[in-house]
Design a protein around this motif. Structure first.
Motif, PDB file in Angstrom:
ATOM      1  N   MET A  25       0.852  -1.190   0.000  1.00  0.00           N
ATOM      2  CA  MET A  25       0.000   0.000   0.000  1.00  0.00           C
ATOM      3  C   MET A  25       0.886   1.237   0.000  1.00  0.00           C
ATOM      4  O   MET A  25       1.881   1.278   0.702  1.00  0.00           O
ATOM      5  CB  MET A  25      -0.848  -0.021   1.283  1.00  0.00           C
ATOM      6  CG  MET A  25      -1.967   0.969   1.310  1.00  0.00           C
ATOM      7  SD  MET A  25      -2.781   0.971   2.927  1.00  0.00           S
ATOM      8  CE  MET A  25      -4.248   0.073   2.542  1.00  0.00           C
ATOM      9  N   GLU A  26       0.510   2.229  -0.794  1.00  0.00           N
ATOM     10  CA  GLU A  26       1.275   3.477  -0.818  1.00  0.00           C
ATOM     11  C   GLU A  26       1.014   4.239   0.476  1.00  0.00           C
ATOM     12  O   GLU A  26      -0.122   4.519   0.803  1.00  0.00           O
ATOM     13  CB  GLU A  26       0.825   4.355  -2.003  1.00  0.00           C
ATOM     14  CG  GLU A  26       1.166   3.780  -3.369  1.00  0.00           C
ATOM     15  CD  GLU A  26       0.691   4.685  -4.502  1.00  0.00           C
ATOM     16  OE1 GLU A  26       1.533   5.047  -5.340  1.00  0.00           O
ATOM     17  OE2 GLU A  26      -0.506   5.033  -4.543  1.00  0.00           O
ATOM     18  N   GLY A  27       2.066   4.602   1.211  1.00  0.00           N
ATOM     19  CA  GLY A  27       1.866   5.357   2.452  1.00  0.00           C
ATOM     20  C   GLY A  27       1.056   4.566   3.448  1.00  0.00           C
ATOM     21  O   GLY A  27      -0.016   4.986   3.870  1.00  0.00           O
ATOM     22  N   LEU A  29       1.592   3.634   6.645  1.00  0.00           N
ATOM     23  CA  LEU A  29       1.757   3.687   8.099  1.00  0.00           C
ATOM     24  C   LEU A  29       0.494   4.077   8.856  1.00  0.00           C
ATOM     25  O   LEU A  29       0.163   3.447   9.867  1.00  0.00           O
ATOM     26  CB  LEU A  29       2.924   4.616   8.482  1.00  0.00           C
ATOM     27  CG  LEU A  29       3.292   4.671   9.972  1.00  0.00           C
ATOM     28  CD1 LEU A  29       3.425   3.284  10.591  1.00  0.00           C
ATOM     29  CD2 LEU A  29       4.593   5.443  10.176  1.00  0.00           C
ATOM     30  N   LEU A  30      -0.246   5.091   8.374  1.00  0.00           N
ATOM     31  CA  LEU A  30      -1.455   5.455   9.118  1.00  0.00           C
ATOM     32  C   LEU A  30      -2.498   4.336   9.095  1.00  0.00           C
ATOM     33  O   LEU A  30      -3.059   3.999  10.141  1.00  0.00           O
ATOM     34  CB  LEU A  30      -2.051   6.788   8.614  1.00  0.00           C
ATOM     35  CG  LEU A  30      -1.803   7.956   9.588  1.00  0.00           C
ATOM     36  CD1 LEU A  30      -0.367   8.425   9.491  1.00  0.00           C
ATOM     37  CD2 LEU A  30      -2.737   9.114   9.322  1.00  0.00           C
ATOM     38  N   HIS A  34      -3.922   2.537  12.477  1.00  0.00           N
ATOM     39  CA  HIS A  34      -5.358   2.403  12.740  1.00  0.00           C
ATOM     40  C   HIS A  34      -5.714   0.948  12.979  1.00  0.00           C
ATOM     41  O   HIS A  34      -6.491   0.617  13.885  1.00  0.00           O
ATOM     42  CB  HIS A  34      -6.181   2.944  11.559  1.00  0.00           C
ATOM     43  CG  HIS A  34      -6.407   4.425  11.586  1.00  0.00           C
ATOM     44  ND1 HIS A  34      -6.960   5.073  12.657  1.00  0.00           N
ATOM     45  CD2 HIS A  34      -6.165   5.374  10.653  1.00  0.00           C
ATOM     46  CE1 HIS A  34      -7.043   6.377  12.391  1.00  0.00           C
ATOM     47  NE2 HIS A  34      -6.572   6.588  11.186  1.00  0.00           N
ATOM     48  N   VAL A  65       5.618   9.557  14.122  1.00  0.00           N
ATOM     49  CA  VAL A  65       4.327   9.551  13.440  1.00  0.00           C
ATOM     50  C   VAL A  65       3.208   9.229  14.427  1.00  0.00           C
ATOM     51  O   VAL A  65       2.195   9.911  14.499  1.00  0.00           O
ATOM     52  CB  VAL A  65       4.322   8.541  12.273  1.00  0.00           C
ATOM     53  CG1 VAL A  65       2.913   8.390  11.690  1.00  0.00           C
ATOM     54  CG2 VAL A  65       5.289   8.977  11.188  1.00  0.00           C
TER      55      VAL A  65
ATOM     56  N   MET B 274      -0.732  11.255   4.259  1.00  0.00           N
ATOM     57  CA  MET B 274      -1.054  10.122   3.381  1.00  0.00           C
ATOM     58  C   MET B 274       0.178   9.307   3.056  1.00  0.00           C
ATOM     59  O   MET B 274       0.085   8.109   2.794  1.00  0.00           O
ATOM     60  CB  MET B 274      -1.688  10.608   2.085  1.00  0.00           C
ATOM     61  CG  MET B 274      -3.193  10.678   2.230  1.00  0.00           C
ATOM     62  SD  MET B 274      -4.105  10.930   0.702  1.00  0.00           S
ATOM     63  CE  MET B 274      -3.074  10.242  -0.529  1.00  0.00           C
ATOM     64  N   GLU B 275       1.332   9.952   3.085  1.00  0.00           N
ATOM     65  CA  GLU B 275       2.574   9.226   2.813  1.00  0.00           C
ATOM     66  C   GLU B 275       3.072   8.492   4.050  1.00  0.00           C
ATOM     67  O   GLU B 275       4.128   7.866   4.018  1.00  0.00           O
ATOM     68  CB  GLU B 275       3.650  10.189   2.297  1.00  0.00           C
ATOM     69  CG  GLU B 275       3.344  10.719   0.899  1.00  0.00           C
ATOM     70  CD  GLU B 275       4.424  11.640   0.363  1.00  0.00           C
ATOM     71  OE1 GLU B 275       5.522  11.685   0.948  1.00  0.00           O
ATOM     72  OE2 GLU B 275       4.173  12.323  -0.652  1.00  0.00           O
TER      73      GLU B 275
END
Lengths: 159, 508
Positions: A25-27, A29-30, A34, A65, B274-275
């Motif tokens: 998945m691109e990006g 980490l968030l 979650h 982050v 988003m990154e």
């Protein structure tokens, strides 16, 4: 205070499944954080180094982050999470007084959890219910036009 | 019997799910067959939960409904105590120009059949028959400006991305609607998600982007669920995927959820988030249009900007452009909030005066007390007193009065409001939500809270210091969080000096 459950091998296993589900998945980490919080109720400190290694980032970066965003918890919350909106539209209809009432009743300040682990009180800045404030969220359930009586009923049910 | 009960967050927060359950139970009890549709909100929040029943004359509205009111719906709708008449004849609905929100509240949000019956996909089909450059031109000619708040001409942004080289481009929808007094994005995603999908697909065609992302707040759980369901349905129907509506064009999208940071509504902070990074703001240049998500050319547009594209493509640029005033073309979805009698979503052409909106359409305060001030444009907008109620609601007119319209949210506050307290909150909010990059914002906001406490304590040197601090934040911040926090603070000080003087006078 709610106890932090041991992470252990089962924790690692669950975490690896989450990491695998987000591979490519691109990006990622968030979404990963979650997923971790949904599975564990918080982001266990043991999880961060494993996530960092998987994503090839430093532990500092992973910690940076996680700590930036208000949603991610280091320790589990109480059994009921009560979020009260503090923003301008809700203030215009008495959210400040409502918040004082809640803090008084619970005996905790913002981000605090009651000693019996029943309730965590969090501020939230806007639920998009700005024409029917004061707004609140109780374990994810939305409440509009909240008043002291409603809060008391919620807290009663949260024992 | 066809019955609509909104699943919109405001309706749900006011008990719509309980009303829906009561309707289902009562129908079963009486052996009456019903079709229950969970629609979006019509935008009349003071009437939610607003239940509608189909009749030969149109849809009849009932509200605000509670479970106890349900049995009477089955006894005789003409005599129901909460009967309001035909929904679309209600003054709030009749006075609007609903272009972007035409379908919201009308259709079943997840029914493609309903969507197409109400002009859905016409814009996309037309766009597929045009060249990308022609699509960009149509959007440019419409005069559409970014509805997130900056008001930047959408067509120019798209042209920049269209002209950028590279194998991969993106459409990023900014659905991080964090401003207090705003909920239009949320209402649209919950009530008419296909419109956003269609708008993003058209954007993809126009600029050559094959992937879209909707970055939405975690505080919007119902909107998240609705968008994810709608995307799945759109994929199955071939609207998204390798061949959009059977064409040679590929476009797909997914939802990304924020994590409680207000600053991630700023486009570069959003891209960093988003990154998978801290939501720190980026310097511009480079523009996201050229180096955006993952360093690739990216269109970042607000939900309402993108959701306005289908009607522009369907009805044509001139149709949209002809609404409005001056350089503010088209319609704006006003969100009227706070201490308000008739609060909700009101879409109208630019040009109404602030006073007309606040006192006539919204009916003033809920308490019935005088309106002391209205904050227009969210937490970073100026507080306007009644003396500025003749200001026309356009980008330029509000800027000329040291204000902004932003995402068009309005917070009404009555005469019990302490404007010093509101100024202090503006600084406190900035301190809590600052990404930390700029010293004027990160430190300035904290000092701002302290300085306002000194004002409250009667310190005469605090007000010039506050003014100076605001100048520094305005000039020295990289983004609008630090840069515009002075708007609510200085407007409060300028228009309501008494609220800042009382402590000093008491001390003297």
């Amino acid at each position: 205070m709610p106890s932090t459950p041991a992470f252990g091998d089962s924790g690692v296993q669950t975490l690896r499944e989450i990491l695998d589900a987000h591979r490519g998945m691109e990006g990622a980490l968030l979404p990963i954080l979650h997923g971790v919080q949904a599975a564990f109720g918080h982001v266990p400190p043991e999880a961060l180094p494993i996530i960092a290694q998987d994503l090839n980032i430093s532990r500092a970066e992973a910690h940076g982050v996680m700590s930036f965003y208000h949603d991610f918890r280091e320790v589990p919350a109480g059994r009921t999470v009560l979020k009260l909106c503090r923003a301008e539209s809700c203030q215009a209809v008495g959210a400040d007084a409502l918040a004082d009432h809640a803090r008084d009743r619970l005996g905790v300040d913002w981000h605090g959890t009651t000693a019996d682990g029943a309730v965590t009180l969090e501020p939230v800045f806007c639920l998009g219910l700005c024409a029917c404030g004061p707004a609140a969220m109780v374990n994810g359930k939305l409440v509009g036009r909240a008043d002291a009586a409603r809060i008391d009923r919620i807290l009663e049910g949260a024992r | 019997m066809k019955i609509w009960v909104p699943l919109d967050s405001a309706a749900v927060a006011l008990g719509a799910d309980d009303v829906a359950m009561a309707i289902t139970a009562e129908a079963a009890k009486r052996g009456v067959e019903i079709t229950l549709v969970r629609n979006g909100s019509r935008g009349m929040v003071w009437l939610e939960p607003l239940v509608e029943i189909a009749t030969d004359d149109g849809r009849l509205a009932f509200g605000p409904m509670e479970p106890e009111d349900v049995p009477a719906l089955f006894d005789g709708i003409d005599t129901h105590p909460k009967a309001l008449g035909l929904t679309e004849k209600l003054p709030w609905m009749v006075r609007q120009t609903r272009l972007t929100f035409a379908r919201c509240g009308v259709v079943d949000p997840l029914s493609l059949h309903d969507y197409e019956l109400h002009h859905g996909l016409k814009g996309l089909r037309r766009a597929l028959d045009m060249t990308p450059a022609e699509v960009v031109q149509e959007v440019t000619d419409s005069g559409l400006r970014g509805r997130g708040g900056a008001g930047f001409p959408t067509g120019i942004k798209w042209k920049t991305v269209a002209g950028a080289a590279g194998p991969q481009k993106y459409i990023v929808c900014n659905a991080d609607e964090g401003d207090s007094a705003t909920f239009a994005d949320r209402m649209l995603m919950e009530g008419d998600p296909f419109t956003l999908i269609e708008g993003m697909a058209i954007a993809g065609i126009a600029v050559g982007a094959t992937k879209g992302y909707i970055y939405t707040r975690s505080e919007y759980p119902i909107a998240i669920t609705q968008m994810e369901k709608a995307i799945k349905i759109a994929r199955v129907a071939g609207i998204l995927g390798q061949r959009v509506l059977g064409s040679d064009i590929a476009f797909d999208m997914e939802v990304r959820v924020g994590a409680g940071a207000y600053v991630c509504g700023e486009e570069t902070s959003l891209l960093n988030s988003m990154e998978g990074k801290r939501g720190v703001v980026r310097a511009k240049p480079p523009l996201p249009a050229l180096e955006g998500f993952m360093g690739k050319p990216t269109v970042v547009n607000n939900v309402i900007s993108l959701a306005s594209v289908p009607v522009i493509m369907d009805r044509g640029a001139a149709f949209y452009r002809n609404f409005g005033m001056g350089r503010s073309h088209g319609t704006m979805a006003l969100q009227i909030a706070g201490n308000v009698k008739y609060g909700g979503l009101f879409e109208t052409a630019f040009g109404l005066s602030l006073g007309e909106i606040v006192l006539d359409i919204a009916g003033g305060t809920a308490t019935g007390r005088p309106v002391k001030a209205v904050q227009v444009g969210g937490p970073l907008g100026a507080w306007f007193p009644p003396s500025l109620f003749d200001t026309p609601f356009t980008y330029e007119d509000f800027a000329a009065k040291d204000g902004l319209i932003g995402h068009a949210g309005l917070t009404l506050a009555d005469d019990r409001t302490d404007m010093l307290k509101m100024a202090r909150f503006a600084m406190e909010f900035c301190a809590i939500e600052s990404c930390g990059k700029c010293t004027p914002c990160r430190i300035g906001a904290v000092r701002g809270v302290e300085t306002l406490d000194r004002v409250a304590a009667g310190d005469p040197s605090a007000i010039p210091l506050l003014t100076d601090l605001c100048n520094t934040m305005k000039a020295g911040s990289l983004c609008a969080l630090g840069g515009f926090t002075p708007y609510p603070v200085m407007s409060a000080l300028t228009h309501f000096p008494d609220d800042f003087a009382t402590a000093r006078e008491a001390a003297e």
